[in-house]
Design a protein around this motif. Structure first.
Motif, PDB file in Angstrom:
ATOM      1  N   PRO A 160       0.811  -1.222   0.000  1.00 14.60           N
ATOM      2  CA  PRO A 160       0.000   0.000   0.000  1.00 14.60           C
ATOM      3  C   PRO A 160       0.845   1.274   0.000  1.00 14.60           C
ATOM      4  N   GLY A 161       2.005   1.231   0.680  1.00 11.33           N
ATOM      5  CA  GLY A 161       2.876   2.405   0.687  1.00 11.33           C
ATOM      6  C   GLY A 161       3.370   2.744  -0.709  1.00 11.33           C
ATOM      7  N   ARG A 194      10.045  -1.304 -14.327  1.00  5.74           N
ATOM      8  CA  ARG A 194      10.199  -0.093 -15.125  1.00  5.74           C
ATOM      9  C   ARG A 194      10.053   1.149 -14.233  1.00  5.74           C
ATOM     10  N   PRO A 195      10.615   2.293 -14.654  1.00  4.71           N
ATOM     11  CA  PRO A 195      10.573   3.496 -13.804  1.00  4.71           C
ATOM     12  C   PRO A 195       9.181   3.850 -13.304  1.00  4.71           C
ATOM     13  N   GLU A 196       8.168   3.749 -14.164  1.00  9.42           N
ATOM     14  CA  GLU A 196       6.821   4.130 -13.747  1.00  9.42           C
ATOM     15  C   GLU A 196       6.212   3.149 -12.745  1.00  9.42           C
ATOM     16  N   ASN A 197       6.823   1.959 -12.609  1.00 11.66           N
ATOM     17  CA  ASN A 197       6.296   0.932 -11.705  1.00 11.66           C
ATOM     18  C   ASN A 197       7.171   0.712 -10.472  1.00 11.66           C
ATOM     19  N   ARG A 198       8.231   1.511 -10.308  1.00 13.95           N
ATOM     20  CA  ARG A 198       9.197   1.200  -9.258  1.00 13.95           C
ATOM     21  C   ARG A 198       8.665   1.424  -7.855  1.00 13.95           C
ATOM     22  N   ALA A 199       7.811   2.416  -7.645  1.00 18.78           N
ATOM     23  CA  ALA A 199       7.253   2.617  -6.304  1.00 18.78           C
ATOM     24  C   ALA A 199       6.449   1.397  -5.884  1.00 18.78           C
ATOM     25  N   VAL A 200       5.605   0.908  -6.776  1.00 18.85           N
ATOM     26  CA  VAL A 200       4.800  -0.275  -6.459  1.00 18.85           C
ATOM     27  C   VAL A 200       5.677  -1.517  -6.413  1.00 18.85           C
ATOM     28  N   GLY A 201       6.638  -1.603  -7.341  1.00 23.57           N
ATOM     29  CA  GLY A 201       7.539  -2.751  -7.339  1.00 23.57           C
ATOM     30  C   GLY A 201       8.308  -2.865  -6.043  1.00 23.57           C
ATOM     31  N   MET A 202       8.803  -1.737  -5.527  1.00 20.09           N
ATOM     32  CA  MET A 202       9.531  -1.796  -4.262  1.00 20.09           C
ATOM     33  C   MET A 202       8.598  -2.087  -3.097  1.00 20.09           C
ATOM     34  N   GLY A 203       7.338  -1.709  -3.227  1.00 24.62           N
ATOM     35  CA  GLY A 203       6.372  -2.132  -2.211  1.00 24.62           C
ATOM     36  C   GLY A 203       6.263  -3.641  -2.147  1.00 24.62           C
ATOM     37  N   GLY A 235       2.514   6.077  -2.737  1.00 22.68           N
ATOM     38  CA  GLY A 235       3.582   6.907  -3.275  1.00 22.68           C
ATOM     39  C   GLY A 235       3.334   7.264  -4.730  1.00 22.68           C
ATOM     40  N   ARG A 236       2.850   6.306  -5.523  1.00 26.54           N
ATOM     41  CA  ARG A 236       2.558   6.610  -6.917  1.00 26.54           C
ATOM     42  C   ARG A 236       1.365   7.553  -7.022  1.00 26.54           C
ATOM     43  N   ARG A 237       0.431   7.428  -6.104  1.00 25.31           N
ATOM     44  CA  ARG A 237      -0.787   8.232  -6.162  1.00 25.31           C
ATOM     45  C   ARG A 237      -0.579   9.664  -5.649  1.00 25.31           C
ATOM     46  N   PHE A 238       0.146   9.797  -4.508  1.00 24.22           N
ATOM     47  CA  PHE A 238       0.241  11.095  -3.842  1.00 24.22           C
ATOM     48  C   PHE A 238       1.643  11.704  -3.864  1.00 24.22           C
ATOM     49  N   GLY A 239       2.626  10.960  -4.326  1.00 19.74           N
ATOM     50  CA  GLY A 239       3.973  11.491  -4.415  1.00 19.74           C
ATOM     51  C   GLY A 239       4.864  11.051  -3.268  1.00 19.74           C
ATOM     52  N   SER A 240       6.169  11.035  -3.540  1.00 18.70           N
ATOM     53  CA  SER A 240       7.140  10.557  -2.554  1.00 18.70           C
ATOM     54  C   SER A 240       7.205  11.455  -1.329  1.00 18.70           C
ATOM     55  N   ARG A 241       7.105  12.761  -1.536  1.00 19.91           N
ATOM     56  CA  ARG A 241       7.308  13.716  -0.443  1.00 19.91           C
ATOM     57  C   ARG A 241       6.296  13.500   0.677  1.00 19.91           C
ATOM     58  N   PRO A 262       3.414  17.649  -8.991  1.00 20.85           N
ATOM     59  CA  PRO A 262       2.245  16.939  -8.465  1.00 20.85           C
ATOM     60  C   PRO A 262       1.990  15.665  -9.254  1.00 20.85           C
ATOM     61  N   PRO A 263       1.610  14.578  -8.595  1.00 21.62           N
ATOM     62  CA  PRO A 263       1.342  13.340  -9.313  1.00 21.62           C
ATOM     63  C   PRO A 263       0.247  13.529 -10.353  1.00 21.62           C
ATOM     64  N   ASP A 264       0.393  12.833 -11.469  1.00 18.00           N
ATOM     65  CA  ASP A 264      -0.619  12.843 -12.514  1.00 18.00           C
ATOM     66  C   ASP A 264      -1.758  11.936 -12.086  1.00 18.00           C
ATOM     67  N   ARG A 265      -2.841  12.546 -11.609  1.00 20.88           N
ATOM     68  CA  ARG A 265      -3.943  11.749 -11.063  1.00 20.88           C
ATOM     69  C   ARG A 265      -4.551  10.811 -12.102  1.00 20.88           C
ATOM     70  N   GLY A 266      -4.510  11.232 -13.370  1.00 18.19           N
ATOM     71  CA  GLY A 266      -5.079  10.367 -14.381  1.00 18.19           C
ATOM     72  C   GLY A 266      -4.226   9.142 -14.630  1.00 18.19           C
ATOM     73  N   ALA A 267      -2.890   9.298 -14.504  1.00 17.73           N
ATOM     74  CA  ALA A 267      -1.992   8.167 -14.771  1.00 17.73           C
ATOM     75  C   ALA A 267      -1.768   7.315 -13.539  1.00 17.73           C
ATOM     76  N   ALA A 268      -2.046   7.868 -12.348  1.00 18.94           N
ATOM     77  CA  ALA A 268      -1.767   7.133 -11.114  1.00 18.94           C
ATOM     78  C   ALA A 268      -2.866   6.115 -10.865  1.00 18.94           C
ATOM     79  N   ARG A 269      -2.580   4.875 -11.159  1.00 19.78           N
ATOM     80  CA  ARG A 269      -3.575   3.822 -11.029  1.00 19.78           C
ATOM     81  C   ARG A 269      -3.208   2.942  -9.838  1.00 19.78           C
ATOM     82  N   TRP A 270      -4.223   2.285  -9.313  1.00 16.46           N
ATOM     83  CA  TRP A 270      -4.001   1.342  -8.212  1.00 16.46           C
ATOM     84  C   TRP A 270      -3.725  -0.042  -8.812  1.00 16.46           C
TER      85      TRP A 270
END
Length: 386
Positions: free
Chosen positions: A59-60, A316-325, A64-70, A184-192
């Motif tokens: 979930p983290g 891939r870069p766009e999947n790394r936050a979820v991948g590291m989760g 992170g992909r949805r709301f940003g790393s910060r 700011p995260p791209d809300r349209g591209a940020a998928r669960w």
């Protein structure tokens, strides 16, 4: 300048993680005497820091992909501070366990986002050295426990150690928030959604490699102090040994990252794993704690950054936050169980040597897991699946 403030903030956060984790192992002999704990109970308390990762890591990554790393890392550092305060409020086993759960949940969110943030900000050849530096900061925090244990315990009791762990997280937060400016995260591209099936397979196997490596790493740090106490070594000597074992890992991981970039990941990983296994089982065989600490902190730690880098780059870069989760979900599942298993082995043989042998056996499984990952990755790259 901003880049290095960012790196310093993450290094401090990793130090806080190491300090908070090792506090329980350092306090082990005192807690056993004060509360009548057995080794299995101590191992369970140690493992509680890892337990939230089973539920929070994936979930983290999605958050992170949805709301940003910060936002996510800031929340994690705040939880690390809050957990320390809970443990300070009433330093008895139940409250200490609760505080470790809260702090551990915060550490998860930090660690999950770390690889993505570094790969985004330090691409190419800069990635491995920076990753090695950050991974090496964790053992520095562990070693700091050994240096501060006795004076803090005498002056403030166990709560003093918990305060320092929280203070490191607070300092990291102060540096981190202004150092990371992101769009700011791209809300349209940020998928669960999860990464591809191929990416998931690679990330999960990489998570197993990290889990088995850390079984040996934490086995050494958690049970060598108790073994030295049982053999009549004083607290000061044990603290010195832990300092050597941990502080040597920072230059070792940086050097390992450089060597991997020059000679390839495989040779560095194999040499480091064999060194880690030797250092972990060594204290059970011969009472040469300083020698084993040197092996542990140099050869046995040089490949830590390599493993995290391999896990980070498995998606891939766009999947790394979820991948590291996903990577850390596997790791935290093992991290929650391994200390208790090693503690049970110590109870069975009536000595911490049982825990060290069990940790070495678990660490050995890193070798076939890494080989499987390398084989799968090579095949998937040929097919263009990753």
């Amino acid at each position: 300048m901003g880049e290095w403030v960012f790196v310093a903030s993450l290094a401090l956060a990793r130090m806080a993680f190491g300090y908070q984790f090792q506090t329980l192992a350092s306090l082990g002999p005192e807690l056993i005497d004060r509360f009548g704990l057995d080794y299995a109970s101590l191992g369970t308390l140690i493992g509680l820091y890892m337990l939230p990762g089973v539920f929070v890591a994936l979930p983290g990554g999605l958050l992170g992909r949805r709301f940003g790393s910060r936002a996510v890392v800031g929340l994690g550092l705040a939880l690390m501070m809050g957990g320390a305060l809970v443990a300070v409020a009433a330093p008895e086993p139940g409250m200490i366990g609760l505080g470790r759960l809260v702090s551990g949940a915060g550490a998860v969110t930090l660690i999950v986002m770390q690889g993505k943030m570094v790969s985004d900000r330090f691409p190419g050849k800069r990635f491995m050295p920076v990753m090695g530096l950050l991974v090496g900061a964790f053992p520095v925090g562990v070693g700091l426990v050994g240096v501060t244990h006795d004076p803090l315990l005498r002056a403030f009791g166990p709560g003093g150690l918990f305060v320092v762990g929280g203070a490191l997280a607070a300092l990291s937060l102060v540096l981190f928030l202004p150092s990371l400016q992101e769009a700011p995260p791209d809300r349209g591209a940020a998928r669960w959604s999860l990464p591809s099936r191929a990416e998931c397979a690679l990330v999960l196997v990489a998570g197993l490699v990290w889990t088995f490596y850390n079984a040996g790493f934490y086995g050494f740090l958690s049970y060598v102090p108790s073994l030295m106490a049982a053999r009549g070594h004083g607290p000061g000597e044990a603290a010195s040994v832990m300092a050597v074992a941990t502080w040597a890992t920072l230059p070792a991981t940086v050097l390992g990252g450089w060597a991997a970039a020059r000679f390839g990941n495989g040779p560095v990983f194999v040499l480091g794993t064999l060194g880690s296994m030797l250092a972990t089982v060594g204290p059970a065989l011969a009472d040469w704690p300083l020698a084993w600490a040197l092996v542990f902190g140099t050869v046995g730690s040089m490949h830590a950054g390599v493993i995290v880098a391999v896990g980070t780059l498995s998606a891939r870069p766009e999947n790394r936050a979820v991948g590291m989760g996903m990577f850390y979900t596997v790791y935290y599942m093992g991290g929650a169980v391994a200390p208790a298993l090693c503690g049970a082995a110590a109870d069975r043989v009536g000595s911490p040597t049982g825990a060290l042998v069990a940790a070495t056996v678990l660490a050995a499984f890193a070798l076939p897991s890494y080989a499987l990952h390398a084989r799968w990755r090579a095949g998937m790259m040929k097919r263009g699946a990753v």
